[in-house]
Write a protein that holds these residues in place. Sequence first.
Motif, short mmCIF file in Angstrom:
data_model
loop_
_atom_site.label_atom_id
_atom_site.label_comp_id
_atom_site.label_asym_id
_atom_site.label_seq_id
_atom_site.Cartn_x
_atom_site.Cartn_y
_atom_site.Cartn_z
N ASN A 128 -34.61 13.45 -82.05
CA ASN A 128 -35.89 12.81 -81.70
C ASN A 128 -37.01 13.11 -81.06
OD1 ASN A 128 -36.95 10.37 -83.27
ND2 ASN A 128 -36.50 8.93 -81.63
N ARG A 159 -35.42 7.71 -77.38
CA ARG A 159 -34.50 7.60 -78.51
C ARG A 159 -34.77 6.22 -79.21
NH1 ARG A 159 -29.29 7.85 -74.57
NH2 ARG A 159 -30.56 6.36 -73.45
N ASP A 160 -35.68 5.59 -78.68
CA ASP A 160 -36.08 4.30 -79.55
C ASP A 160 -36.95 4.43 -80.46
OD1 ASP A 160 -33.65 3.02 -78.71
OD2 ASP A 160 -34.51 2.43 -76.83
N GLN A 161 -37.87 5.46 -80.35
CA GLN A 161 -38.90 5.67 -80.94
C GLN A 161 -38.81 5.82 -82.62
OE1 GLN A 161 -41.06 9.25 -79.30
NE2 GLN A 161 -41.34 8.21 -77.34
N THR A 162 -39.68 5.21 -83.49
CA THR A 162 -39.39 5.36 -85.01
C THR A 162 -40.53 6.50 -85.23
OG1 THR A 162 -39.23 2.93 -85.17
CG2 THR A 162 -39.90 4.20 -87.09
N SER A 210 -37.11 10.56 -68.38
CA SER A 210 -35.75 10.42 -68.92
C SER A 210 -34.80 10.96 -68.29
CB SER A 210 -35.83 10.45 -70.37
OG SER A 210 -36.85 9.66 -71.04
N THR A 240 -41.13 8.56 -73.22
CA THR A 240 -40.98 7.25 -72.77
C THR A 240 -40.14 6.52 -73.95
OG1 THR A 240 -42.92 7.07 -71.82
CG2 THR A 240 -41.79 4.95 -72.27
N ASN A 241 -38.87 6.14 -73.58
CA ASN A 241 -37.95 5.60 -74.48
C ASN A 241 -37.93 6.27 -75.97
OD1 ASN A 241 -37.31 3.33 -72.67
ND2 ASN A 241 -39.34 2.46 -73.35
#
Length: 307
Positions: A183, A127-130, A252, A124-125
């Motif tokens: 990522n 690419r934006d996970q830290t 995704s 879930t998202n």
Amino acid sequence: MWDPRDPNITQCLPKVHFYKVGLRLGLQQIEVKKAPHNAALEKTYSVSKKWKLDRVRGLAKQLDVSAEEVESWLKLRSAQDRPSVLTKFCESFWRCCYYTLACTAEVLILWNKPWFWDLDQCWTNFRDQTIARDVWWHIMISMSFYLSELMGLYFDVKRKDFWPMFTHHVISILLLFFAWKCNFNRITMAGIFLLDCNDILLELSKIMTYLGYNRMSFMTFFTFLFVWIVSRLGYLPFWIVKSYVKDAPRISPFLRDYSIYYIIMTLIFILLILNCIWTVFILKNARDILFTDKPYRDSRSDSDDNL
């Protein structure tokens, strides 16, 4: 092959301590009779360590000696390359310590991570996970370990499974690198845990065998066999790989448009094939133990001389 008497032993300080532990537990460094130096035979031996009768006779004629003398030299020279029980104990002890520490760290890292219990959250998202600092460090340490194991293959005796092991290490390094760049760190961390948890028992079983504790080796080996089947033939393909192949594109959909997604998928399936190959070796060991009363013996790690 690592030799505890090597003058460059300061480069392998951790193994010095394992060597001392082995001595305290009753293992001995047996002196191996060295083959007399012969430049022509050494040159031939460096090219191929297995000589057919024609080559033995040709060398005997070239050096004006008997074929029996050449064969005797080859046996002595081959014995020099075989690792002693103490050397193999040190290698297994080192790996057992690493896998124990790594698996303990993985449990501490993953236990309170919600995405470990629900792998859909890995995609879930993503690419934006830290990436968490502990996850980043563990992936880097795992990559470094496989790099060290890959380099170590060239300094050790060539084993039966040299090329499968070489392929495994290369694929593992590539998977860790690509997953880090893309990522995919969460799913990678879960996969590392499944791979490391059974290696502790494998190395522990070897240690028990080297020390002569055959009953403990028997129990540890079959516990390892059970954990191997559950983790590498069960959870890995039907939990981790399923999540990557089936759930990731569903959550995704744009992943299907990237070639790197299919490259990683190919590497994963090669790794699964290697697991199946090693399962055959392990089951052969289990058969020998059950039907021939032999103690556990890692047939994967025999040198090519024994083939």
